[in-house]
Design a protein around this motif. Structure first.
Motif, PDB file in Angstrom:
ATOM      1  N   LEU A  18       0.610  -1.102  -0.062  1.00 26.77           N
ATOM      2  CA  LEU A  18       0.024  -0.022   0.029  1.00 26.77           C
ATOM      3  C   LEU A  18       0.832   1.236   0.018  1.00 26.77           C
ATOM      4  O   LEU A  18       1.953   1.086   0.591  1.00 26.77           O
ATOM      5  CB  LEU A  18      -0.927   0.090   1.229  1.00 26.77           C
ATOM      6  N   ASN A  19       0.218   2.332  -0.312  1.00 24.01           N
ATOM      7  CA  ASN A  19       0.859   3.597  -0.256  1.00 24.01           C
ATOM      8  C   ASN A  19       0.466   4.269   1.072  1.00 24.01           C
ATOM      9  O   ASN A  19      -0.157   3.430   1.720  1.00 24.01           O
ATOM     10  CB  ASN A  19       0.673   4.509  -1.356  1.00 24.01           C
ATOM     11  N   GLY A  20       1.136   5.425   1.751  1.00 28.85           N
ATOM     12  CA  GLY A  20       0.619   5.774   2.758  1.00 28.85           C
ATOM     13  C   GLY A  20      -0.765   6.193   3.054  1.00 28.85           C
ATOM     14  O   GLY A  20      -1.051   6.501   4.345  1.00 28.85           O
ATOM     15  N   GLY A  21      -1.612   6.103   2.080  1.00 26.34           N
ATOM     16  CA  GLY A  21      -2.991   6.429   2.271  1.00 26.34           C
ATOM     17  C   GLY A  21      -4.009   5.214   2.279  1.00 26.34           C
ATOM     18  O   GLY A  21      -4.893   5.247   2.062  1.00 26.34           O
ATOM     19  N   GLY A  22      -3.093   4.155   2.057  1.00 26.18           N
ATOM     20  CA  GLY A  22      -3.932   2.924   2.135  1.00 26.18           C
ATOM     21  C   GLY A  22      -4.213   2.337   0.869  1.00 26.18           C
ATOM     22  O   GLY A  22      -4.858   1.357   0.630  1.00 26.18           O
TER      23      GLY A  22
ATOM     24  N   GLU B  76      -7.440  -3.603   8.749  1.00 25.86           N
ATOM     25  CA  GLU B  76      -8.145  -3.914   7.435  1.00 25.86           C
ATOM     26  C   GLU B  76      -7.322  -4.575   6.340  1.00 25.86           C
ATOM     27  O   GLU B  76      -8.070  -5.664   5.519  1.00 25.86           O
ATOM     28  CB  GLU B  76      -8.894  -2.683   7.145  1.00 25.86           C
ATOM     29  N   PRO B  77      -6.309  -4.162   5.998  1.00 25.96           N
ATOM     30  CA  PRO B  77      -5.504  -4.805   4.853  1.00 25.96           C
ATOM     31  C   PRO B  77      -5.533  -6.265   5.023  1.00 25.96           C
ATOM     32  O   PRO B  77      -5.387  -7.082   4.058  1.00 25.96           O
ATOM     33  CB  PRO B  77      -4.277  -4.014   4.902  1.00 25.96           C
TER      34      PRO B  77
ATOM     35  N   VAL C 207       5.007   0.147  18.874  1.00 25.62           N
ATOM     36  CA  VAL C 207       4.793   1.451  17.832  1.00 25.62           C
ATOM     37  C   VAL C 207       3.557   1.611  17.386  1.00 25.62           C
ATOM     38  O   VAL C 207       2.869   0.442  16.972  1.00 25.62           O
ATOM     39  CB  VAL C 207       6.045   1.240  16.560  1.00 25.62           C
ATOM     40  N   ALA C 208       2.896   2.634  17.655  1.00 21.27           N
ATOM     41  CA  ALA C 208       1.392   2.871  17.236  1.00 21.27           C
ATOM     42  C   ALA C 208       1.455   3.368  15.655  1.00 21.27           C
ATOM     43  O   ALA C 208       2.342   3.995  14.940  1.00 21.27           O
ATOM     44  CB  ALA C 208       0.987   4.241  17.977  1.00 21.27           C
ATOM     45  N   LEU C 209       0.283   2.765  15.086  1.00 24.03           N
ATOM     46  CA  LEU C 209       0.057   2.755  13.871  1.00 24.03           C
ATOM     47  C   LEU C 209      -1.484   2.962  13.548  1.00 24.03           C
ATOM     48  O   LEU C 209      -2.029   1.963  13.713  1.00 24.03           O
ATOM     49  CB  LEU C 209       0.852   2.049  12.687  1.00 24.03           C
ATOM     50  N   ALA C 210      -2.056   3.926  12.957  1.00 23.00           N
ATOM     51  CA  ALA C 210      -3.311   4.292  12.451  1.00 23.00           C
ATOM     52  C   ALA C 210      -4.378   3.443  13.631  1.00 23.00           C
ATOM     53  O   ALA C 210      -5.231   2.669  13.352  1.00 23.00           O
ATOM     54  CB  ALA C 210      -3.576   3.386  11.448  1.00 23.00           C
ATOM     55  N   GLY C 211      -4.193   3.749  14.776  1.00 25.34           N
ATOM     56  CA  GLY C 211      -5.062   3.229  16.018  1.00 25.34           C
ATOM     57  C   GLY C 211      -4.541   1.886  16.317  1.00 25.34           C
ATOM     58  O   GLY C 211      -5.561   1.394  17.240  1.00 25.34           O
TER      59      GLY C 211
ATOM     60  N   ILE D  74       0.317   9.441   8.305  1.00 29.48           N
ATOM     61  CA  ILE D  74      -0.684   9.801   9.012  1.00 29.48           C
ATOM     62  C   ILE D  74      -2.262   9.597   8.202  1.00 29.48           C
ATOM     63  O   ILE D  74      -3.296   9.872   8.658  1.00 29.48           O
ATOM     64  CB  ILE D  74      -0.730  11.422   9.239  1.00 29.48           C
ATOM     65  N   ASP D  75      -2.114   9.343   6.812  1.00 32.36           N
ATOM     66  CA  ASP D  75      -3.137   9.124   6.050  1.00 32.36           C
ATOM     67  C   ASP D  75      -3.767   7.672   6.140  1.00 32.36           C
ATOM     68  O   ASP D  75      -4.913   7.441   5.294  1.00 32.36           O
ATOM     69  CB  ASP D  75      -2.896   9.790   4.535  1.00 32.36           C
ATOM     70  N   LEU D  76      -3.083   6.747   6.500  1.00 38.74           N
ATOM     71  CA  LEU D  76      -3.200   5.354   6.581  1.00 38.74           C
ATOM     72  C   LEU D  76      -4.573   5.450   7.376  1.00 38.74           C
ATOM     73  O   LEU D  76      -4.434   5.570   8.628  1.00 38.74           O
ATOM     74  CB  LEU D  76      -2.046   4.566   7.052  1.00 38.74           C
ATOM     75  N   PRO D  77      -5.783   4.799   6.814  1.00 38.50           N
ATOM     76  CA  PRO D  77      -6.899   4.778   7.734  1.00 38.50           C
ATOM     77  C   PRO D  77      -7.101   3.765   8.920  1.00 38.50           C
ATOM     78  O   PRO D  77      -7.741   3.982   9.809  1.00 38.50           O
ATOM     79  CB  PRO D  77      -8.213   4.591   6.451  1.00 38.50           C
TER      80      PRO D  77
END
Length: 187
Positions: free
Chosen positions: A28-32, A156-157, A124-128, A149-152
């Motif tokens: 994925l890119n940074g936005g998912g 889910e992936p 480490v935290a990532l997207a909740g 920061i744009d990874l929702p």
């Protein structure tokens, strides 16, 4: 928001009694958004493999057979790799980028993850979600996750991969009636 140039790969393996073990890697890119997807044909260990590898068969198939094959096939550079099975972490011995276990996804798949499971790792935290990362890779992963920061969603992936594997298997089943491949010579 601007998309991060960092890529994040997700890797999981689906085990099915009927078809065998099938791995999938979604980059994925940074936005998912998907950049690349790879999946294996189902792998069925022979009875000899089951006997010889015993309780380490799962480690072998996930971390030494399917995982390295998929990351090697990936054409787009991987920033870091997220997995939902602790057996995947052995891939770190063959790649130069960090590998992290997504704790919440692993718990959904494997049951509770304890600190004993990942000795020498930190969070480490990532997207909740929480990533468990080897201590020597924490700074690198933290620097990358701060740019994502744009990874929702960090969990889910894995579901996308499982659904894509199901779809690929159903297409194969519809197009041909070929026996499931077996692992070639072990070790």
């Amino acid at each position: 928001m601007a998309q991060s140039a960092i890529t994040i790969a997700y890797f999981t393996v689906v085990e099915d009694e009927r078809t065998g073990w099938t791995g999938g890697l979604l980059l994925l890119n940074g936005g998912g958004r998907p950049l690349e997807f790879q999946c294996t044909l189902p792998v069925r260990p022979s009875r000899a493999h089951e006997i010889l590898f015993g309780p380490t068969l799962r480690d072998h198939i996930i971390g030494e057979v399917i995982g390295p094959l998929l990351v090697k096939k990936c054409r787009t550079p991987i920033g870091f790799l997220c997995c939902d099975q602790p057996e995947s972490l052995i891939i770190s011995q063959t790649v130069s980028y960090p590998i992290a276990l997504v704790v919440e996804a692993a718990e959904l798949e494997e049951g509770p993850i304890t600190d004993d499971t990942l000795i020498g790792s930190s969070e480490v935290a990532l997207a909740g979600s929480t990533l468990r990362v080897p201590m020597e890779q924490v700074d690198a992963v933290r620097a990358m996750t701060e740019k994502l920061i744009d990874l929702p969603d960090a969990i889910e992936p894995f579901e996308r991969i499982r659904e894509a594997i199901k779809e690929a298997q159903s297409q194969i089943a519809r197009s041909q009636n070929v026996p499931t491949p077996r692992i070639a010579d072990a070790a």
